[in-house]
Design an enzyme around this catalytic site. Structure first.
Site, PDB file in Angstrom:
ATOM      1  N   LEU A  95      -3.971  12.476   6.850  1.00 16.60           N
ATOM      2  CA  LEU A  95      -5.131  13.318   7.154  1.00 16.60           C
ATOM      3  C   LEU A  95      -5.648  13.051   8.560  1.00 16.60           C
ATOM      4  O   LEU A  95      -5.419  11.988   9.127  1.00 16.60           O
ATOM      5  CB  LEU A  95      -6.261  13.021   6.166  1.00 16.60           C
ATOM      6  CG  LEU A  95      -6.020  13.422   4.724  1.00 16.60           C
ATOM      7  CD1 LEU A  95      -7.215  12.994   3.890  1.00 16.60           C
ATOM      8  CD2 LEU A  95      -5.790  14.918   4.593  1.00 16.60           C
TER       9      LEU A  95
ATOM     10  N   HIS B  13      -2.458   2.368  -1.709  1.00 14.69           N
ATOM     11  CA  HIS B  13      -1.143   2.156  -1.086  1.00 14.69           C
ATOM     12  C   HIS B  13      -0.385   1.092  -1.896  1.00 14.69           C
ATOM     13  O   HIS B  13      -0.959   0.058  -2.245  1.00 14.69           O
ATOM     14  CB  HIS B  13      -1.310   1.701   0.368  1.00 14.69           C
ATOM     15  CG  HIS B  13       0.001   1.550   1.052  1.00 14.69           C
ATOM     16  ND1 HIS B  13       0.732   2.626   1.518  1.00 14.69           N
ATOM     17  CD2 HIS B  13       0.754   0.458   1.297  1.00 14.69           C
ATOM     18  CE1 HIS B  13       1.875   2.191   2.025  1.00 14.69           C
ATOM     19  NE2 HIS B  13       1.910   0.870   1.909  1.00 14.69           N
TER      20      HIS B  13
ATOM     21  N   GLY C 189       0.809  12.116 -10.183  1.00 13.56           N
ATOM     22  CA  GLY C 189      -0.608  12.018 -10.507  1.00 13.56           C
ATOM     23  C   GLY C 189      -0.963  10.944 -11.521  1.00 13.56           C
ATOM     24  O   GLY C 189      -1.972  11.065 -12.215  1.00 13.56           O
TER      25      GLY C 189
ATOM     26  N   ASN D  63      -2.037   7.997 -10.767  1.00 16.85           N
ATOM     27  CA  ASN D  63      -3.298   7.397 -10.286  1.00 16.85           C
ATOM     28  C   ASN D  63      -4.483   8.309 -10.581  1.00 16.85           C
ATOM     29  O   ASN D  63      -5.573   7.837 -10.901  1.00 16.85           O
ATOM     30  CB  ASN D  63      -3.206   7.072  -8.796  1.00 16.85           C
ATOM     31  CG  ASN D  63      -2.486   5.767  -8.539  1.00 16.85           C
ATOM     32  OD1 ASN D  63      -3.031   4.696  -8.805  1.00 16.85           O
ATOM     33  ND2 ASN D  63      -1.256   5.841  -8.075  1.00 16.85           N
TER      34      ASN D  63
HETATM   35  C1  GAR Z   1       1.777   5.720  -5.842  1.00 17.36           C
HETATM   36  O1  GAR Z   1       2.596   4.582  -5.992  1.00 17.36           O
HETATM   37  C2  GAR Z   1       0.905   5.575  -4.606  1.00 17.36           C
HETATM   38  O2  GAR Z   1       0.483   4.257  -4.386  1.00 17.36           O
HETATM   39  C3  GAR Z   1       1.860   6.020  -3.540  1.00 17.36           C
HETATM   40  O3  GAR Z   1       2.540   7.130  -4.094  1.00 17.36           O
HETATM   41  C4  GAR Z   1       2.611   6.953  -5.524  1.00 17.36           C
HETATM   42  C5  GAR Z   1       2.067   8.209  -6.191  1.00 17.36           C
HETATM   43  O4  GAR Z   1       2.139   8.154  -7.583  1.00 17.36           O
HETATM   44  N1  GAR Z   1       1.156   6.344  -2.330  1.00 17.36           N
HETATM   45  C6  GAR Z   1       1.629   6.079  -1.112  1.00 17.36           C
HETATM   46  O5  GAR Z   1       2.733   5.615  -0.902  1.00 17.36           O
HETATM   47  C7  GAR Z   1       0.668   6.427   0.033  1.00 17.36           C
HETATM   48  N2  GAR Z   1       1.131   5.859   1.267  1.00 17.36           N
HETATM   49  P1  GAR Z   1       1.209   9.053  -8.522  1.00 17.36           P
HETATM   50  O6  GAR Z   1       1.308  10.505  -8.014  1.00 17.36           O
HETATM   51  O7  GAR Z   1       1.825   8.916  -9.881  1.00 17.36           O
HETATM   52  O8  GAR Z   1      -0.185   8.532  -8.457  1.00 17.36           O
END
Ligand code: GAR
Length: 197
Positions: free
Chosen positions: A95, A111, A12, A14
């Site tokens: 989704l 992404h 989490g 982001n």
């Molecule tokens: C992030 O790097 C996000 O960009 C990626 O997962 C990570 C989650 O980190 N998402 C994907 O790969 C979607 N295809 P977070 O939980 O610390 O935000």
């Protein structure tokens, strides 16, 4: 002011960037709920610390392994919380169905690559950075985009490039892409969508 619902699966960071940018970069919306498809996601704790309501909906444990039912339950929660814009902030499931119909052009995903490189089914989390290093690209980055029925195929909102450095491991690169790109462009992209819907 638009109501934002954030979907997470893990750490989490982001989500944290969105919480921290509320009132500054993110002016046209506020986070009204966080929904996780994992009960152990640390992002749930971040939401609780910020006083944001949370809910866990798991595909197997709560929806009998049925993806349509999962989409229905997430959609019902978003509607219950009067969500206008959904953000996938490290949400590692694809989704579909009702949720995409109900929230067309109102779902933002972050992404960790420059789409159309290293994206699509199977490209998520650390795997994206492993593949970028394996290929030997010199520049990678992050993309904030709208979500449609094609995995990572919706309209691009913002992108930011990040240089690959000598000695990068997938973990080091993942952290740099987050710091230099994801945590910056995601709140900006969510603001753009909140302002326009
Ligand atoms: C992030 O790097 C996000 O960009 C990626 O997962 C990570 C989650 O980190 N998402 C994907 O790969 C979607 N295809 P977070 O939980 O610390 O935000």
């Amino acid at each position: 002011m638009k109501n934002i619902g954030v979907l997470i699966s893990g750490g989490g960071t982001n989500l944290q960037a969105l919480i921290d940018k509320q009132g500054s970069v993110l002016k046209s919306g506020r986070i009204v709920c966080v929904c996780s498809n994992s009960s152990t996601a640390y992002g749930l704790k971040r939401a609780e610390n910020a006083g944001i309501p949370t809910k866990v909906i798991r595909k197997n444990a709560d929806c009998g392994g049925d993806m349509d039912e999962f989409n229905r339950q997430v959609c019902a929660y978003m509607k219950e919380m009067k969500v206008d814009v959904i953000v996938l902030a490290g949400f590692l499931a694809v989704l579909g169905g009702e949720l995409l119909d109900e929230y067309t052009d109102r779902i933002v995903n972050i992404h960790p690559s420059l789409i159309p490189s290293f994206c699509g089914d199977g490209f998520y989390g650390l795997k994206v950075h492993e593949e970028a290093l394996k290929y030997g690209v010199k520049v990678t980055g992050a993309t904030a985009h709208l979500v449609n029925e094609i995995t990572d195929g919706g309209k691009i909102l913002l992108q930011k490039a990040v240089e690959i450095q000598e000695g990068d491991t997938p973990e080091i690169l993942q952290k740099r892409v987050m710091e230099e790109a994801e945590w910056i462009i995601l709140p900006e992209a969510v603001e753009l969508v909140c302002k326009s819907v």
